[in-house]
Design an enzyme around this catalytic site. Structure first.
Site, short mmCIF file in Angstrom:
data_model
loop_
_atom_site.label_atom_id
_atom_site.label_comp_id
_atom_site.label_asym_id
_atom_site.label_seq_id
_atom_site.Cartn_x
_atom_site.Cartn_y
_atom_site.Cartn_z
N ARG A 53 -13.67 -1.54 5.89
CA ARG A 53 -12.68 -2.42 7.36
C ARG A 53 -12.63 -3.34 5.62
O ARG A 53 -11.84 -4.30 5.67
CB ARG A 53 -12.96 -2.91 8.56
CG ARG A 53 -12.44 -4.19 8.30
CD ARG A 53 -12.35 -4.73 10.00
NE ARG A 53 -13.58 -4.21 10.40
CZ ARG A 53 -14.95 -5.74 10.81
NH1 ARG A 53 -13.91 -6.32 10.57
NH2 ARG A 53 -15.64 -5.93 11.74
N TYR A 106 13.54 -8.52 8.83
CA TYR A 106 13.85 -6.93 9.19
C TYR A 106 12.80 -7.82 11.22
O TYR A 106 12.56 -8.45 11.09
CB TYR A 106 12.06 -7.02 8.61
CG TYR A 106 11.31 -5.53 9.17
CD1 TYR A 106 12.23 -4.38 9.31
CD2 TYR A 106 10.63 -5.60 9.78
CE1 TYR A 106 11.69 -3.30 9.72
CE2 TYR A 106 9.84 -4.69 10.80
CZ TYR A 106 10.79 -3.20 10.73
OH TYR A 106 10.43 -2.33 11.02
N ASP A 177 9.48 -10.92 1.15
CA ASP A 177 8.92 -9.51 0.79
C ASP A 177 10.25 -8.79 0.25
O ASP A 177 11.34 -8.93 0.41
CB ASP A 177 10.09 -9.03 2.67
CG ASP A 177 9.93 -7.71 3.27
OD1 ASP A 177 10.17 -6.48 2.32
OD2 ASP A 177 9.91 -7.83 4.64
N LYS A 202 8.33 1.76 3.03
CA LYS A 202 8.78 2.67 2.14
C LYS A 202 9.01 3.27 1.13
O LYS A 202 8.85 4.14 0.92
CB LYS A 202 10.56 1.86 2.14
CG LYS A 202 10.12 0.80 3.96
CD LYS A 202 10.59 1.10 4.88
CE LYS A 202 10.13 1.22 6.56
NZ LYS A 202 10.74 -0.57 6.04
#
Ligand SMILES: *Cc1c(COP(=O)(O)O)cnc(C)c1O
Length: 383
Positions: A53, A106, A177, A202
């Site tokens: 983690r 978004y 972004d 993406k």
């Protein structure tokens, strides 16, 4: 396109000799030979991974690649684009502060800002990112300017350098972004932005088989994320997804020019099509300063076209969300407008129900045009 990145994408100099593909270090924890070795790892004297983690070698290799591509000092990998965006935003604002955000971000970023942040005492105002005067007036007293260019669904392009300059002058942090453009077309950090975020699901991954996110920036900004959000929100990129992402990025410099050429050709054909009222594509709008364009744009269909029937007639284009993969996809805004998750950005920003977003994949563009042509014919209302 930024072709010098092709070499970076193809090489992992840090791997040296041995296996040419990086190993998938699929482990939750790392064990130590002695008390002393463990203590040195904890204090950072001997930097070694302790728990996945926090750090994992496969994830680290992926982060180093993205940092190199964005010319950043450091990067962090996340389990999704939203994991990256929420960790970046929450590391830079606190209760009582204000966020300025460009319109048409978004949809889930919009919901993060509109639904979650007010519960933490953080308010957001939305501005038209093309209107530098409006942004400048909104900035005084704000903590963060959140940017996305081109914007989702309408693909409006903003002058990131000018916006970052205004923010810097006002003492406001910027996050951009960069999922649509990828570092091949645009590098926001070089334009003065403080942190760049990606939905790596993406184009970076490119094969529609990974959900992942990335944040890149200066060592200082990434240290803030390490200190405040990254370990505790826990949306860590997994070793296997990091490996798939590294694998996907190998071909980014091949895929992006193909997406660009096919999408641009189709956008021009559709702009001349009698059944298409509007085409939203940055190159057709002619107002961007990116090093090229990608494969995602949208069209607004003539009222004579029945959109559900048009969608159902498509054979090569599949109906789906997401984008940036090898396969062509259509997403009708009509469905997004019906979504009841609350704080619907499509409704808020007046996206037309006639709009259909197209992600152009790697197929033959001539085949794709034939598919769109026959679906438009099928979608025509009976006279
Ligand atoms: C998909 C997307 C996101 C969210 O990324 P996930 O990987 O789905 O969490 C963020 N920004 C943009 C522009 C996107 O298209």
């Amino acid at each position: 396109m930024n072709d010098e990145l092709a070499t970076l994408l193809a090489h992992d100099p840090e791997l040296g000799t041995g296996p040419v593909a990086p190993p998938i270090v699929q482990t939750s924890l790392f064990v130590f030979a002695s008390f002393e070795a463990m203590a040195q790892a904890f204090t950072g004297e001997t930097p070694r991974p302790i728990y996945s983690r926090g750090a994992n070698p496969t994830v680290r290799a992926c982060e180093q690649k993205l940092a190199a591509l964005e010319q950043a000092e450091a990067a962090r990998g996340f389990a999704s684009g939203m994991g990256a965006i929420s960790a970046a935003v929450l590391s830079q604002v606190k209760s009582g502060e204000r966020v300025v955000c460009v319109r048409q971000v978004y949809p889930d970023t919009y919901r993060l800002l509109l639904k979650l942040l007010p519960r933490l005492g953080i308010e957001t105002v939305f501005v038209d990112g093309r209107d530098l005067g409006a942004v400048e007036r909104a900035l005084p007293g704000a903590a963060l300017l959140y940017l996305e260019s081109p914007t989702s669904l309408l693909f409006e392009c903003h002058d990131l350098a000018a916006l970052a300059g205004l923010a810097r002058a006002a003492g406001v942090t910027t996050i951009a972004d960069n999922s649509w453009a990828t570092p091949l077309l645009q590098r926001p950090l070089q334009l003065g932005v403080d942190l760049v975020v990606h939905s790596a699901s993406k184009y970076l991954a490119g094969h529609s088989d990974v959900v992942a996110g990335m944040v890149a920036g200066s060592g200082e900004r990434i240290a803030q994320i390490d200190d405040l959000t990254y370990p505790y929100l826990g949306a860590r990129l997994s070793p296997l997804d990091a490996w798939l992402l590294l694998r996907g990025m190998r071909t980014l410099a091949l895929r992006m020019p193909r997406h660009q050429t096919s999408a641009l050709w189709l956008a021009r054909q559709l702009a001349a099509h009698p059944d298409v009222a509007v085409v939203h594509h940055p190159a057709l709008a002619g107002d961007h300063d990116m090093a090229g364009t990608s494969g995602l744009f949208s069209i607004e269909l003539d009222p004579a076209i029945d959109i559900p029937r048009f969608c159902d007639a498509l054979t090569l284009f599949r109906l789906g969300v997401s984008w940036g993969g090898y396969e062509s996809l259509a997403f009708p805004a009509m469905i997004g407008l019906r979504q009841k998750a609350g704080a619907n950005s499509l409704q808020a920003f007046g996206v037309s129900a006639r709009l259909v977003r197209l992600s152009i994949g790697l197929e033959s563009p001539a085949d794709l045009l034939r598919d769109l042509d026959q679906a438009l014919a099928a979608g025509k209302q009976p006279a």
